[in-house]
Design a protein around this motif. Structure first.
Motif, mmCIF file in Angstrom:
data_model
loop_
_atom_site.group_PDB
_atom_site.id
_atom_site.type_symbol
_atom_site.label_atom_id
_atom_site.label_comp_id
_atom_site.label_asym_id
_atom_site.label_seq_id
_atom_site.Cartn_x
_atom_site.Cartn_y
_atom_site.Cartn_z
ATOM 1 N N ALA A 86 -27.936 20.203 8.326
ATOM 2 C CA ALA A 86 -29.186 20.820 8.926
ATOM 3 C C ALA A 86 -28.686 22.062 9.900
ATOM 4 O O ALA A 86 -29.375 22.844 9.947
ATOM 5 N N ARG B 146 -29.121 27.278 12.280
ATOM 6 C CA ARG B 146 -29.797 26.069 11.464
ATOM 7 C C ARG B 146 -30.006 26.636 10.020
ATOM 8 O O ARG B 146 -30.235 27.977 9.634
ATOM 9 N N HIS C 45 -27.532 24.794 1.916
ATOM 10 C CA HIS C 45 -27.924 23.606 2.483
ATOM 11 C C HIS C 45 -27.006 22.461 1.267
ATOM 12 O O HIS C 45 -26.658 21.546 1.773
ATOM 13 N N LYS C 46 -27.436 22.821 0.319
ATOM 14 C CA LYS C 46 -26.530 21.741 -0.756
ATOM 15 C C LYS C 46 -25.268 21.863 -0.814
ATOM 16 O O LYS C 46 -24.671 20.889 -1.064
ATOM 17 N N SER D 2 -33.494 23.769 4.595
ATOM 18 C CA SER D 2 -33.453 22.726 3.634
ATOM 19 C C SER D 2 -33.584 23.269 2.375
ATOM 20 O O SER D 2 -34.575 24.158 1.849
ATOM 21 N N GLY D 3 -33.209 22.703 1.283
ATOM 22 C CA GLY D 3 -33.304 23.058 -0.127
ATOM 23 C C GLY D 3 -32.686 24.400 -0.716
ATOM 24 O O GLY D 3 -32.530 24.649 -1.922
ATOM 25 N N ASP E 260 -31.116 31.552 4.307
ATOM 26 C CA ASP E 260 -30.644 30.111 4.295
ATOM 27 C C ASP E 260 -30.246 29.747 5.601
ATOM 28 O O ASP E 260 -30.102 28.551 5.901
#
Length: 251
Positions: A182, A168, A176-177, A171-172, A204
């Motif tokens: 997700a 997992r 993730h970027k 986010s942010g 992360d």
């Protein structure tokens, strides 16, 4: 143009490929040679080249760290079938499964620490993430089956070029970027993992059993560790990780 240590990088000057230092594994005599030898899987180099970089393999010469850093635009700290000395993160005891490679760890510690201090892009992979985590002030789980309740098969029984479980992604975060996802299906080949992270370090990615699978340092332009092996390019997310890393090395 980009600057490293006050100098414009060669990649920025001529639009060429940034030079990516890739750490090697080391083995005692036997198998490939009757003398000590270095080794690395070809797909580490393949992944760097595909992402637009030029791989440069780094023998374990702790006294030459400054010279290596003058040559490279980014650093990949690879994995291997060994562990970080528990004394380096303050542990009093060493688990029976722990296998050390002292000279490799000494070299990787010094070059990783120096690369972070110089804001050089760093990508730690599997054991490389574990070393990065300790360099950044974190600790390690010495043997997942002994410290995690109901753990996944982090040393997956199926081939390493197949996924073993999913992670997992928070986010942010930078991860993730980069991936735009997700969650990711990842391969898994480790019995240790990050236990705690240092001040300012972000987790992360995590596995379903809570094991930390990714870390990053938001104080730098690119300092990222992943517990899996993205050089196998199991998903497009893996390829995006290498592409973002090499792009950061361009300046």
């Amino acid at each position: 143009m980009s600057a490293r240590n006050g100098k414009t990088t060669k990649a920025a000057q001529d639009g060429g490929r940034p030079t990516i230092g890739v750490t090697l594994d080391s083995e005692e005599p036997g198998g490939y040679s009757k003398f000590p030898w270095y080794a690395v899987r070809q797909n580490y180099a393949d992944a760097v080249v595909k992402a637009g970089g030029l791989p440069l393999f780094l023998p374990h010469e702790p006294d030459q760290v400054a010279d290596y850093l003058a040559l490279i635009d980014g650093l990949v700290v690879t994995g291997g079938a060994f562990d970080i000395d528990p004394s380096l993160f303050g542990a009093k005891d060493k688990h029976p499964t722990v296998k050390l490679k002292g000279r490799r760890t000494e070299f990787e510690w010094k070059i990783t620490q120096a690369a972070v201090e110089r804001d050089l892009p760093v990508l730690g992979i599997c054991g490389g993430q574990q070393l990065l985590n300790v360099v950044l002030g974190g600790t390690l789980i010495q043997h997942i089956p002994d410290e995690v309740e109901g753990p996944l098969a982090h040393e997956q029984p199926n081939p390493r070029d197949e996924p073993g479980h999913s992670v997992r992604i928070v986010s942010g975060t930078l991860l993730h970027k980069i991936t735009g996802a997700a969650s990711l299906a990842v391969n898994s080949a480790h019995h240790q993992a990050a236990k705690s992270v240092g001040p300012g370090i972000l987790v992360d990615a995590t596995a379903e059993d809570g094991v930390i699978e990714g870390i990053e340092d938001p104080r730098h332009r690119f300092v990222l560790g992943v517990q899996w092996h993205p050089e196998f390019s199991i998903t497009t997310g893996d390829e995006k990780i290498f592409k973002a890393f090499v792009d950061a090395a361009k300046g």
